[in-house]
Structures are given as structure tokens and as C-alpha cells.
Design an enzyme around this catalytic site. Sequence first.
Site, PDB file in Angstrom:
ATOM      1  N   GLU A 267       0.885  -1.168   0.000  1.00 48.61           N
ATOM      2  CA  GLU A 267       0.000   0.000   0.000  1.00 48.61           C
ATOM      3  C   GLU A 267       0.910   1.201   0.000  1.00 48.61           C
ATOM      4  OE1 GLU A 267      -3.018  -0.981   3.314  1.00 48.61           O
ATOM      5  OE2 GLU A 267      -3.081   1.177   2.968  1.00 48.61           O
ATOM      6  N   CYS A 301      -1.983   8.641   3.675  1.00 47.46           N
ATOM      7  CA  CYS A 301      -1.879   8.424   2.233  1.00 47.46           C
ATOM      8  C   CYS A 301      -3.222   8.681   1.581  1.00 47.46           C
ATOM      9  CB  CYS A 301      -1.332   7.042   1.917  1.00 47.46           C
ATOM     10  SG  CYS A 301      -2.255   5.746   2.671  1.00 47.46           S
TER      11      CYS A 301
HETATM   12  C1  UN1 Z   1      -2.194   5.522   5.263  1.00 46.02           C
HETATM   13  O1  UN1 Z   1      -2.397   6.709   5.459  1.00 46.02           O
HETATM   14  O2  UN1 Z   1      -1.035   5.093   5.211  1.00 46.02           O
HETATM   15  O3  UN1 Z   1      -8.674   5.958   5.280  1.00 46.02           O
HETATM   16  C2  UN1 Z   1      -3.280   4.518   5.063  1.00 46.02           C
HETATM   17  C3  UN1 Z   1      -7.725   6.417   5.906  1.00 46.02           C
HETATM   18  C4  UN1 Z   1      -6.690   5.484   6.442  1.00 46.02           C
HETATM   19  C5  UN1 Z   1      -5.427   5.631   5.669  1.00 46.02           C
HETATM   20  C6  UN1 Z   1      -4.397   4.624   6.021  1.00 46.02           C
HETATM   21  N1  UN1 Z   1      -7.164   4.123   6.417  1.00 46.02           N
HETATM   22  O4  UN1 Z   1      -7.593   7.618   6.085  1.00 46.02           O
END
Ligand code: UN1
Length: 508
Positions: A267, A301
Site C-alpha cells: 500500500e 496516504c
Molecule cells: C495511510 O495513510 O497510510 O482511510 C493509510 C484512511 C486510512 C489511511 C491509512 N485508512 O484515512
Amino acid sequence: ALAPFLDEKKQWQAGPLVAHDPLLPSEASSASTHQVTSPYDHRKVVGQVLWTDTATATAAVDTAELAFKAWYMRPIEERAALLDRCGETLETHMPELAALCIREAGKQLNDAIADVREAIDFCHYYADQARQQFGKPMELPGTTGETNTLAAEGRGIFVAISPWNFPVAIFTGQVMAALVAGNTVLAKPAEQTSLCAYRIAQLMHEVGVPLEVLQLLPGDGAELGKHLLSDPRISGVVFTGSNPASVAINRTLAARDDAPLPVLIAETGGLNAMLVDATALPEQVIRDVVESAFQSAGQRCSALRILYVQEDIADGVMEALKGAMDELKIGDPAQRSTDVGPVIDEEAREGLQEYIDKCRAEGCILHETQVPDEWATNGSFVAPTAIRLSGIEALDGEHFGPILHVATYKAADADKVIDAINARRYGLTFGLHSRNQQFTDHVMQRVRVGNVYINRNIIGAVVGSQPFGGQGLSGTGPKAGGPHYLQRFVTEKTRTINTTAQGGNASL
Ligand code: UN1
């Protein structure tokens, strides 16, 4: 309840949690002690971490290999019950973990609590998914005189490489998924948040996760990660982090002379956009934009990086956005009322500030806020900033902080905007604010991203209901917290029984 754990005098200690004694730092070993400082609070020392040296890491692989031989044979229910217990202990230790997360990572209080909450959800969700999916072999169509079934089992040793921005949830989610699927795990948390990982791993061991099944290897990502992933006994990698780090992982795996390569579940980054058409409700748009771009200091992210506003309503939206940005409370992450805390460290702050300064020199700042003086000198704070894009296509990479880019578009150019989003080849989150159903359906179909949010913010995916993960450069899938995630952590085995053979036993 958090107060005793926020005590600046409390020093946390961490190091490798391995089934043999970690080697102590000596001239002959590459282990060293790493000092953890808070990103705020005058960078006070939070604790010390003994980095894992390569000899300790190799010994941990030996242990994990041996432990796997028993672990994949354990009944699913036993492993699932263990995950439920992990969820319960995280819940019991919520104040301690949230406080540590605030001190070590500088996460704002509400974000820190949500981080722990999400970790708990991952434990129970993956426990349930494992029971449903792997609880008993799947019946397949019979062949003449034969019965067939399909079962899943662990792949082997998984290396779990987790990021600092969700030091509780993502660390826990990766580890739980790999374990319940029947793998043994070597967890390598982000350098910046080794203390959170250490405390969570300790709690997991206390409720019964065997030490040799989950080993924690804090250390320098580039060096330790490379050492681990070069070991041909590693059969899977689960990674959340930056695209450059993911490139390095690919290179290390590709340099191995075994084939096929281990499975990689990654990811990575996002260049997430939101499109606001002329039918949108401005007040709601502003609230959702501000949350998406600046909550967690933009260090998700999933965070909003580019806002596209249809030009008919652009002036009003921009003015309201500036007003809302001026209302943001920047400062102490341990206060519930704070909106924006620090970024993770000085290196991050300097990189973000340099980019803002460059944009200012080029005259493209739309709006800047101010970090109050007492906080500017207190830690790694970056003021939420909005930057005007020179065109629909422009954008210079992922800036992982409280920086929002804005651009306007003509109604007739909506498809060009979507095409520009798709052309960036990142495809994580996307938001649409519109009350035009036909337009919504069209955009939904055209945009190439993993998580689309309509008439709301674009962060905070809920485990089980909003499985999280992107397309293209944003990740390999399957989505975390979704029904397909565990499938990549297992390998499959069919069983075919000849039921007509002499002495054949149809009930086998
Ligand atoms: C990350 O920021 O590395 O939906 C992933 C969201 C979180 C993001 C996680 N699940 O904001």
C-alpha cells in the site's frame, strides 16, 4: 486516563523481541541504540530503542522457520481466538497506547484514539474473516467417483513493514492478517515509531501469541529490510509506506535468485483529488476539504492533495476555504481541541517547508496560515497551506503534509480533470461533491482509484465497511479491512479423494 502516560518523565525502552537473546551492541555487532525524541514538546526524549543487527535478524528467521512448521497446522479457531484476545488487550490499554502514539508520533489526540480503535477493529475483523473463509475446506464440484475440496494454509514467513503515520492500526492490521492466515511474522516497524510497535507486540505476547511466531525487529529500514528480504526463506512481504521504499523492496526481492518471487502486498502513496461541481453544497464542501487535507497534519496516504472546483462557484469556495483555514487550531497534539499537530520529524518539516517556500517564491500561494510562535519553536510544525496549481495537469509529486493544491475547471472540462487524475497513475482516494446524479455516475465509472467518497471527506476508511487500498502506483491490493485481504496471505491446497477405490472411504 491518558495523563499518567503523557508524563514526559516516563522513558520507554524497546529493542528486538526475538525468541533468542538479542545480541547486545558491541564492537563486533552492528546493533546500536537509537534515541526517540518527540516531534513536539521541545523534542524531549521519549525513550531508547536497541536496533536489530543483522546477526539477530538472521537468527530470528531461523526461529520463524522452525515455528512455522507447527503454526500453520494449528486450528483456525485457535488463531482466530488469539486475534480476538489481541483486540481485547488493545482495548484495555487504549489510554496508554494513545498517549504513547501522541508522544512518539505527535498524533493529535482524536487521531491517536482512532488509530488504536482501528487496530482493535482489525483484530476482530480478521478473526471473523479467517473463521468464515478458512474455517472449513470449500466443497468443489465432484468428479466421477471423486470428491474435491479446497483449503487454505499459511505461506511461510511474512515480513511486515509498517509506517509511522498509523503506528498502531497498520502495524496491528498487517501482523494480525499474516498470523491468522497461518504465517509466522517478522515485524519491522517504521524507525520513528518503534516504541508503539514494541508495546503492542509485548501485549500480543502477553495474551498468548508465541514469541517465536511474532518477532519484532526494530531498526533501520533500508539496511535491516534489505537484509531480511534477501533471505530466501521469506515467503511474503506486507508493506505500507512510500513509493521509493516500495521500489527498493522490489529491487531487493528481484535480486534474489529464487523464483517465483515472494508475494508482495503493498500500500503506497496517493495524489488524491476532490472534484467539486457547481451543484455542491459549499459549507459541506469546505468542512470536508479542510478535514481531508489537514487532519493528521495531512500525513495520511488518503489525504486530499488536489482540489478541483468548477469555476462558476470557485470564488466563493476559495474565500470560504481561506476563512476555514484561519480557524484551524495548530499546536498541542495532546489537546482534544487541536486541529493540526506536528509533522513526524525535522526532516519531514524541512522538506515540506522548502516546498512551500519554493511555491511562495513562484507566487503560487493561495493561502497560508501561521504556526503560533510558542509552537513554532517547540517542534516540527508546518502551517496548513493552500497552493494554486498552474493548470489541471500540474502537480509536482506527493507532499506528505498539510499542503493542499487547488485548481479551477470549466464544466465542459470535467472529463479532462478525471483524465489528468488517471494519468498520474496513482489511484488511492477520490472525492466528488455534486448533487447531479448522472454526473456522479459518470465520474464514478471513469475515475481509476480504489476508494471513492461522494459528498463527504476522503479519509478515515472504516474496517469492514470501506476496505482501503488503491490502484496503479498506489498499491497492489487487495484492500486492507476488506473480504479479499486474507486471501493473499495464504496458499491453497486441494484434496481429491477417490471414493470408489477398493477400501475407499467416502467419509474421509
Ligand atoms: C495511510 O495513510 O497510510 O482511510 C493509510 C484512511 C486510512 C489511511 C491509512 N485508512 O484515512
